[in-house]
Design an enzyme around this catalytic site. Sequence first.
Site, PDB file in Angstrom:
ATOM      1  N   ASP A  68       0.777  -1.041  -0.086  1.00 13.99           N
ATOM      2  CA  ASP A  68       0.028  -0.088  -0.052  1.00 13.99           C
ATOM      3  C   ASP A  68       0.867   1.147  -0.029  1.00 13.99           C
ATOM      4  O   ASP A  68       2.098   1.279   0.064  1.00 13.99           O
ATOM      5  CB  ASP A  68      -0.762   0.021   1.291  1.00 13.99           C
ATOM      6  CG  ASP A  68      -0.335  -0.439   2.454  1.00 13.99           C
ATOM      7  OD1 ASP A  68       0.848  -0.352   2.553  1.00 13.99           O
ATOM      8  OD2 ASP A  68      -1.054  -0.731   3.431  1.00 13.99           O
ATOM      9  N   ASN A 136      -7.580  -2.691  14.085  1.00 16.81           N
ATOM     10  CA  ASN A 136      -9.100  -3.153  13.566  1.00 16.81           C
ATOM     11  C   ASN A 136      -9.114  -4.164  12.595  1.00 16.81           C
ATOM     12  O   ASN A 136     -10.300  -4.365  12.100  1.00 16.81           O
ATOM     13  CB  ASN A 136      -9.742  -1.836  13.138  1.00 16.81           C
ATOM     14  CG  ASN A 136      -9.001  -1.217  11.931  1.00 16.81           C
ATOM     15  OD1 ASN A 136      -8.065  -1.927  11.510  1.00 16.81           O
ATOM     16  ND2 ASN A 136      -9.148  -0.183  11.220  1.00 16.81           N
ATOM     17  N   HIS A 138      -7.480  -4.190   9.853  1.00 17.79           N
ATOM     18  CA  HIS A 138      -7.020  -4.256   8.350  1.00 17.79           C
ATOM     19  C   HIS A 138      -5.706  -4.825   7.870  1.00 17.79           C
ATOM     20  O   HIS A 138      -4.802  -5.149   8.817  1.00 17.79           O
ATOM     21  CB  HIS A 138      -7.087  -2.875   8.094  1.00 17.79           C
ATOM     22  CG  HIS A 138      -5.848  -1.907   8.511  1.00 17.79           C
ATOM     23  ND1 HIS A 138      -6.091  -0.887   9.117  1.00 17.79           N
ATOM     24  CD2 HIS A 138      -4.701  -2.191   8.429  1.00 17.79           C
ATOM     25  CE1 HIS A 138      -4.709  -0.299   9.522  1.00 17.79           C
ATOM     26  NE2 HIS A 138      -4.180  -0.963   9.232  1.00 17.79           N
ATOM     27  N   GLU A 143      -9.709  -1.279   5.182  1.00 14.86           N
ATOM     28  CA  GLU A 143     -10.135  -1.010   6.321  1.00 14.86           C
ATOM     29  C   GLU A 143     -11.594  -1.960   6.449  1.00 14.86           C
ATOM     30  O   GLU A 143     -12.067  -2.223   5.473  1.00 14.86           O
ATOM     31  CB  GLU A 143     -10.631   0.381   6.015  1.00 14.86           C
ATOM     32  CG  GLU A 143      -9.577   1.411   6.161  1.00 14.86           C
ATOM     33  CD  GLU A 143      -8.664   1.449   7.430  1.00 14.86           C
ATOM     34  OE1 GLU A 143      -8.674   0.603   8.301  1.00 14.86           O
ATOM     35  OE2 GLU A 143      -7.882   2.287   7.646  1.00 14.86           O
TER      36      GLU A 143
END
Length: 262
Positions: A68, A136, A138, A143
């Site tokens: 990313d 979380n 990801h 996400e």
Amino acid sequence: MEIIICPDEARVARVSAAKIARVVAEVGPRAVLGVATGSSPVATYRELGRLVAAGRLDLSEASAFALDEYVGLAYDHPQSYHDTIRRTVTEPLGLSPHRVHVPDGAGDVQTAGERYEAAIKAAGGVDIQLLGVGANGHIGFNEPGSSLASRTRIKTLAPKTRQDNARFFSSIDEVPVHCLTQGLATILDARQALLVALGEGKAEAVAAIAEGPVTAMWPGSVLQLHQHATLVVDEAAASRLKLIDYYHQVQEFLPDWQELDL
Ligand code: GLP
């Protein structure tokens, strides 16, 4: 999913570096590595660097694809993943810069996703994808709510991710709002997936990924659909796993041919 629980970060790094070195030994010097940023894989890169320095691993002909990148940071911005990968992977591991790819967050971002997918395909696909995980759940910057069929594209960062990553910038306002990330389906295309997680802060995500339902709410849970995914975690990150005794047993009775050269 294979789950390897290690007593500490040093062991996590040794195990994950040994897995990567094994893939390079199997597929040959032109192996294609998927690389990740974040703090979790840093010790693994250090360990790989040690293997390279000892002449036990040669990555000079290997290629690498990062997961990313932020949108809007110059390639040489110290927090851009272009620069981070150069500092932490390309240079210390002796990769050839022209064979190391990061999504193009500073160029034409509208076409960057497609261009990146084409580059991965042209390289023959990723042999082993190293991953960290956000608190979380990801992976990459996929996400919660990300499509399980997603490909490389622009995403909006979750507020929690911007807060978590604000520590690398002088203020949260400087953390970009958008990013480019390989999609969950892109990650699943890698021939092997190797996720490293450290510390209590990742325990909920690790339990959800390994033992919860496959759900866009915990994007890493998509790895349950991967044929060859491994989680290498320390005891704190493993602390909420229900089948922990079984995972220890699997490692205790590992068949000889699966034993790693540590
Ligand atoms: C960032 C990266 C992810 C990484 C995550 C966790 O958001 N885009 O690829 O997995 O951070 O980072 P850390 O390993 O520092 O906890």
